[in-house]
Design a protein around this motif. Structure first.
Motif, short mmCIF file in Angstrom:
data_model
loop_
_atom_site.label_atom_id
_atom_site.label_comp_id
_atom_site.label_asym_id
_atom_site.label_seq_id
_atom_site.Cartn_x
_atom_site.Cartn_y
_atom_site.Cartn_z
N GLU A 16 -14.98 -1.69 6.07
CA GLU A 16 -14.45 -0.33 5.95
C GLU A 16 -13.80 0.13 7.25
N PRO A 20 -8.69 -0.66 7.86
CA PRO A 20 -7.72 0.37 8.26
C PRO A 20 -7.11 0.13 9.64
N SER A 21 -7.85 -0.49 10.54
CA SER A 21 -7.34 -0.68 11.91
C SER A 21 -6.19 -1.68 11.96
N PRO A 23 -4.71 -3.97 8.68
CA PRO A 23 -4.83 -4.66 7.39
C PRO A 23 -4.17 -6.03 7.36
N TYR A 61 -11.46 -5.53 -0.56
CA TYR A 61 -10.27 -5.22 0.23
C TYR A 61 -9.34 -6.42 0.34
#
Length: 485
Positions: A16, A20-21, A23, A61
């Motif tokens: 998680e 986001p940092s 992808p 993800y």
């Protein structure tokens, strides 16, 4: 090439935060050893099982990002329901009690999950301008009526209450391309889920819609109603996935992530069959005898974007312990983990913090990093994993119990005495406490004539020797400063 271990990237403890940092880097450095992307795409698998830290959340993800690279960013619609991150206006699954869930109303619990999942998928399809449902005003009106009736809530317990009330009904429209003499049909709350799943299965779109359910291993409740609710979710997930498979639907998909020790508590007849046929067990190969061949090295090397041999060559050949006895470094490091990506990542981050720039690692630095990892990560993880699986008092005093053991190797009498000293007598059976420690890889069966004992998460307690003696995990022994003999 001179590689500096302090400059390498080994990932983060939680997907998680990692996704986001960056992808692109996450997708590029993901080791898909189970062919997840293809198996989900073919509706072969929907249930992702594994211990905490094995990469279950990362799997969802990765599938999303991989599909976007295969089909295009605009062709993949991804949504995730994380039951650990509900806002304050929503009820946690742990709030469900026997008034809502029991043997007598299991069909209503299933119906509520069908409705809950169906609405999430229907919302995704309506947001897809290429989907037939998004162009049908009757469908949009139908969703609006669902929301007004409280049947499209993000709060599952509320949806379950509405279904249990069995009051009223909602007109579900036939899709405009269906041949029928009716425009709509009044459907009761208990039947809405099935009707919506049928509607979704008939939708036409060139795009892919993926719904992921996560956070179940963090929302654990110490009540039977919670386990029945979770069983219903797995049952419904299997039925929905098979429905899409049978109808040849290539547009809508479901993934459910569940901790293996949590799944063990999910008690219904088809659970083993679903796990075998539709589940992926995220197991990183603890049974291998050659410590250099364990897949975790491939996982780390992929994250660091170097070769596996280059990674292993960064380590000193040996680490000396005790009476100056040498242990090969890969074995020494793995002994401190329970063979999960999260453990190995955290340990290597501890290594980086002690390494010198462009200098070779020393055995002393490896030992210091392993000791820090055991005290600051491993002990905390084993305790946090017990929440909901052990009585509350046992969770609070778990570290105290282990600290009371006389040495790394202990027997039934030693564990009984440790429970007495932690004031847990009568609060948890000895066998239940021992089974938990065995499942979590905190202890192993000890036989002096069999040599080395490996510690890792187990799927069941079939191999647990309830007679003892047992041996405590290497890292825990260091963290609690217990004698090795």
């Amino acid at each position: 090439m001179n590689i500096d271990i302090t400059r390498l990237y080994f990932g983060k403890a939680a997907a998680e935060r990692e996704v986001p940092s960056n992808p692109d880097r996450f997708w590029r450095t993901y080791l898909d050893r189970w062919n997840l992307s293809e198996q989900v795409l073919e509706h072969e698998k929907f249930l992702i099982l594994g211990p905490k830290g094995s990469g279950k959340s990362a799997a969802a993800y990765y599938v999303e990002l991989d599909w976007k690279r295969r089909f295009g960013d605009e062709a993949v619609f991804f949504s995730i329901v994380d039951f650990d991150e509900l806002n304050r206006t929503q009820s946690p699954l742990t709030s469900i009690d026997k008034k809502l869930v029991s043997d007598q109303v299991s069909t209503l619990t299933d119906a509520a999950w069908k409705l809950f999942l169906g609405v999430r998928l229907l919302d995704s399809l309506i947001g897809d301008n290429s989907c037939s449902l998004s162009r049908d005003p009757k469908i949009l009106q139908f969703v609006s009526e669902l929301r007004k009736a409280g049947l499209a809530s993000d709060d599952y317990p509320q949806v379950l209450r509405r279904v249990r009330e069995r009051k009223g009904g909602v007109k579900i429209p036939y899709a405009s391309y269906d041949v029928t003499s009716k425009d709509s049909e009044l459907v009761s709350p208990g039947q809405l889920g099935d009707a919506i799943i049928d509607l979704i299965a008939s939708a036409k779109t060139p795009n892919r819609h993926l719904l992921a359910i996560d956070g179940l291993d963090k929302a654990i409740g110490d009540n039977d109603a919670y386990w029945r609710t979770l069983a219903a979710l797995i049952r419904v997930g299997d039925k929905v996935t098979r429905k899409f498979l049978i109808t040849g639907n290539r547009n809508v998909y479901l993934m459910i992530m569940c901790r293996s020790d949590v799944f063990r508590r999910v008690d219904f007849a088809d659970a083993p069959k679903i796990a075998a046929d539709s589940g992926i067990h995220m197991d990183w190969g603890a049974e291998l005898q050659d410590f250099r061949e364990v897949l975790l090295w491939d996982y780390l090397a992929r994250k660091a974007e170097i070769d596996r041999d280059q990674l292993l060559n960064l380590l000193p050949t040996y680490v000396r312990v005790g009476d100056d006895r040498p242990i090969t470094t890969p074995k020494y490091i793995l002994d401190f983990t329970r063979y999960t990506p999260r453990d190995i990542t955290e340990l290597f981050r501890a290594l980086q913090s002690r390494a010198n720039v462009y200098r070779s690692l020393t055995g002393e630095q490896v030992r210091a990093a392993a000791d820090s990892f055991a005290k600051n990560h491993l002990l905390h993880e084993i305790k946090s994993e017990s929440v909901g699986l052990l009585p509350g008092e046992a969770t609070k005093r778990l570290e105290q119990v282990l600290s009371c053991l006389p040495s790394r190797v202990f027997d039934k009498g030693d564990l009984t005495q440790a429970l007495v000293e932690a004031d847990l007598t009568g609060k948890i059976p000895l066998s239940e406490f021992g089974e938990y420690l065995f499942l979590q890889g905190a202890i192993g069966n000890y036989r002096a004539d069999r040599g080395y004992v490996q510690f890792y998460h187990r799927r069941n307690t079939a191999q647990f020797d309830r007679r003892g003696p047992w041996i405590l995990h290497t890292g825990l022994t260091y963290a609690l400063n217990l004698p090795f003999s």
